[in-house]
Design an enzyme around this catalytic site. Structure first.
Site, mmCIF file in Angstrom:
data_model
loop_
_atom_site.group_PDB
_atom_site.id
_atom_site.type_symbol
_atom_site.label_atom_id
_atom_site.label_comp_id
_atom_site.label_asym_id
_atom_site.label_seq_id
_atom_site.Cartn_x
_atom_site.Cartn_y
_atom_site.Cartn_z
ATOM 1 N N CYS A 52 0.823 -1.203 0.000
ATOM 2 C CA CYS A 52 0.000 0.000 0.000
ATOM 3 C C CYS A 52 0.862 1.260 0.000
ATOM 4 O O CYS A 52 0.374 2.349 -0.317
ATOM 5 C CB CYS A 52 -0.931 0.010 1.203
ATOM 6 S SG CYS A 52 -0.088 -0.029 2.794
ATOM 7 N N ASN A 53 2.126 1.134 0.346
ATOM 8 C CA ASN A 53 3.009 2.300 0.416
ATOM 9 C C ASN A 53 3.947 2.438 -0.774
ATOM 10 O O ASN A 53 4.530 3.505 -0.970
ATOM 11 C CB ASN A 53 3.870 2.242 1.683
ATOM 12 C CG ASN A 53 3.056 2.423 2.931
ATOM 13 O OD1 ASN A 53 1.994 3.030 2.892
ATOM 14 N ND2 ASN A 53 3.534 1.890 4.041
ATOM 15 N N ARG A 54 4.111 1.378 -1.557
ATOM 16 C CA ARG A 54 5.142 1.432 -2.591
ATOM 17 C C ARG A 54 4.908 0.390 -3.679
ATOM 18 O O ARG A 54 4.281 -0.652 -3.446
ATOM 19 C CB ARG A 54 6.523 1.197 -1.973
ATOM 20 C CG ARG A 54 6.743 -0.228 -1.464
ATOM 21 C CD ARG A 54 8.084 -0.390 -0.750
ATOM 22 N NE ARG A 54 8.106 0.349 0.506
ATOM 23 C CZ ARG A 54 8.921 1.372 0.736
ATOM 24 N NH1 ARG A 54 9.790 1.753 -0.184
ATOM 25 N NH2 ARG A 54 8.894 2.013 1.905
ATOM 26 N N GLU A 125 7.868 -0.732 11.117
ATOM 27 C CA GLU A 125 6.698 -1.635 11.011
ATOM 28 C C GLU A 125 7.139 -2.971 10.437
ATOM 29 O O GLU A 125 7.954 -3.027 9.515
ATOM 30 C CB GLU A 125 5.589 -0.974 10.191
ATOM 31 C CG GLU A 125 5.972 -0.596 8.770
ATOM 32 C CD GLU A 125 5.666 -1.700 7.786
ATOM 33 O OE1 GLU A 125 5.085 -2.714 8.191
ATOM 34 O OE2 GLU A 125 6.040 -1.554 6.618
ATOM 35 N N PRO A 126 6.627 -4.072 11.001
ATOM 36 C CA PRO A 126 7.138 -5.395 10.635
ATOM 37 C C PRO A 126 6.522 -6.005 9.388
ATOM 38 O O PRO A 126 7.049 -6.985 8.862
ATOM 39 C CB PRO A 126 6.775 -6.242 11.869
ATOM 40 C CG PRO A 126 5.538 -5.602 12.392
ATOM 41 C CD PRO A 126 5.687 -4.122 12.134
ATOM 42 N N GLN A 127 5.403 -5.468 8.893
ATOM 43 C CA GLN A 127 4.703 -6.124 7.791
ATOM 44 C C GLN A 127 5.514 -6.146 6.501
ATOM 45 O O GLN A 127 5.424 -7.086 5.714
ATOM 46 C CB GLN A 127 3.373 -5.429 7.544
ATOM 47 C CG GLN A 127 2.383 -5.585 8.669
ATOM 48 C CD GLN A 127 1.154 -4.722 8.466
ATOM 49 O OE1 GLN A 127 1.245 -3.604 7.964
ATOM 50 N NE2 GLN A 127 0.008 -5.233 8.847
ATOM 51 N N ALA A 201 -10.234 -9.224 4.023
ATOM 52 C CA ALA A 201 -9.790 -10.200 5.028
ATOM 53 C C ALA A 201 -8.315 -10.513 4.857
ATOM 54 O O ALA A 201 -7.850 -11.580 5.263
ATOM 55 C CB ALA A 201 -10.621 -11.488 4.919
ATOM 56 N N GLY A 202 -7.568 -9.574 4.279
ATOM 57 C CA GLY A 202 -6.135 -9.771 4.090
ATOM 58 C C GLY A 202 -5.356 -9.473 5.357
ATOM 59 O O GLY A 202 -5.918 -9.278 6.442
ATOM 60 N N ILE A 205 -6.225 -6.018 7.202
ATOM 61 C CA ILE A 205 -7.500 -6.080 7.918
ATOM 62 C C ILE A 205 -7.395 -7.009 9.122
ATOM 63 O O ILE A 205 -7.916 -6.716 10.216
ATOM 64 C CB ILE A 205 -8.633 -6.542 6.975
ATOM 65 C CG1 ILE A 205 -9.003 -5.420 6.004
ATOM 66 C CG2 ILE A 205 -9.851 -6.983 7.758
ATOM 67 C CD1 ILE A 205 -9.643 -4.210 6.656
#
Length: 431
Positions: A52-54, A125-127, A201-202, A205
């Site tokens: 979502c950021n890049r 952030e770890p994601q 539901a990813g 979320i």
């Protein structure tokens, strides 16, 4: 080989432009193959990271060592820029304006910082590490991940692990999920009396819903295109499940709507929200659109009773609350720099492989030629010691001839450089 990193992120491009370049995980393999075919003449290695950021393209291309000059890097990257611009339906000039290009060691540094969460909206952030690993798996499955990119990404994962284990980056990271809960608490001081709808539901979320579940809202509902995945998340949270097709009919029942899907078009339009507000008798709604591209039409933000926040808005909230810890950042950057130095050395060593192979072929040719002469001399009955002495002398002269010729034919600074090189190569033990 050299590595190029071409991309656009939250710092270089606005949300709506980033949305045009977003690639769903299940489409990464196809895009990787498409880019590789576009760059076929260069025989590249390719990987694509999209969050979502890049959206970033990593390409391994033939070059000299880890430090290709910027002009050469741009020449190599131009076909990739054209391809990426076409994917986003924009002109190459616009993409250049909102993108960044890194080459060699700078590309590695960028990848290492991304993996460690140092280039994220929310520091640490770890994601992103899991997202990068998924991108690498897709590139590998598509047959586009060669030795160079594989080495760079594996080292980036190791650097990220070291950063998280040896610095406080991870412990101080505040996720967008926590920021979303904090924002909801600022608007509604009675979350246990509020109804929350999660669209999608990813992973995002899932994370946000887990944070909200800890606040024990009155009701939680999950709406997702995939019924099975939505059901699993709903069961884990103790939430209700809603078919995505019924979203517009029940939207007004919820105080908080959080959406993050992979849809290429908005799922929640202005008209649907207007009808929901009418049904709510103008009671306010908090809507968090964490998707790129957007799930909620931006015009919704103009409605007086809706508080609409995007993923960029949440990141600004996090940064405004002072979550950045500069001491931890400095320590993490030092770890990244050490990783970059090691990778650059590895790249330079790989660049020397053709030269090493050529030297080995040349010396083997000399060896075989002199051995053949020695065998012929022995067959004619020459003394063994004399033949061995001739063999050794001939090989020594061949090995020294080129270097000595350069030394004798040079002058000034070049002469001194050759003298120093010969000293290091042949007289190291006597220096």
């Amino acid at each position: 080989m050299t590595v190029l990193a071409l991309g656009l992120n939250h710092g270089s491009a606005p949300l709506d432009l980033r949305g045009r370049f977003a690639v769903p995980l299940d489409a990464l393999g196809e895009r990787v193959q498409g880019l590789r075919q576009h760059l076929a003449r260069a025989q590249p290695e390719v990987a694509i990271l999209s969050t979502c950021n890049r959206t970033e393209v990593y390409v391994g291309l033939p070059a000299l060592g880890a430090s290709a000059c910027p002009r050469h890097a741009m020449e190599l990257a131009e076909p990739a820029i054209e391809w990426l611009a076409a994917q986003g339906g924009t002109a190459p000039a616009e993409l250049r304006h909102h993108s960044y290009l890194r080459a060699g060691a700078d590309a590695a540094r960028h990848a290492f910082r991304v993996a460690a969460g140092l280039d994220s909206m929310v520091l640490g952030e770890p994601q992103i590490l899991g997202q990068m690993k998924a991108a690498v798996r897709e590139a590998d499955s598509a047959g586009a991940l060669g030795t160079t990119l594989h080495q760079m990404f594996q080292r980036s994962f190791a650097v990220a692990k070291e950063v998280r284990s040896r610095t406080e980056i991870g412990s101080h990271a505040v996720s967008l999920a926590a920021a979303a809960v904090r924002l909801a608490q600022q608007l509604f001081d009675d979350l246990p009396r509020r109804r929350v709808l999660f669209v999608g539901a990813g992973d995002m979320i899932d994370l946000v819903a887990t944070h909200f579940a800890a606040q024990k809202p009155l009701q939680m509902t999950v709406a997702n295109r995939s019924t099975e995945r939505g059901r699993l998340l709903a069961e884990r949270l103790g939430a209700a499940q809603l078919p995505l097709a019924e979203l517009g009919q029940v939207l007004g029942q919820f105080d908080i709507v959080i959406s993050c899907t992979a849809s290429s078009l908005p799922l929640i339009g202005l008209g649907a929200v207007e009808r929901a507000l009418k049904a709510r008798k103008r009671h306010p709604m908090l809507m968090l659109d964490l998707a790129v591209p957007r799930d909620i039409e931006p015009e919704v933000a103009r409605l007086p009773d809706v508080y609409l926040y995007t993923v960029d808005d949440l990141a600004q909230q996090v940064q405004a609350n002072g979550e950045r810890r500069q001491a931890a950042v400095a320590h993490a950057e030092a770890i990244v720099s050490a990783g970059v130095k090691s990778f650059s050395q590895w790249l330079d060593q790989r660049a020397s492989v053709p030269l090493i192979l050529a030297l080995q072929r040349q010396t083997e040719t000399w060896r075989q030629a002199e051995l053949a002469k020695a065998r012929r001399a022995l067959a004619r009955g020459r003394d063994v010691d004399a033949v061995m002495d001739t063999l050794a002398t001939a090989l020594t002269r061949k090995l020294m001839h080129g270097a000595l010729s350069e030394l004798h034919g040079s002058a000034g600074e070049a002469h001194q450089q050759w003298a120093d090189s010969l000293q290091r190569l042949f007289l190291r033990d006597t220096a």
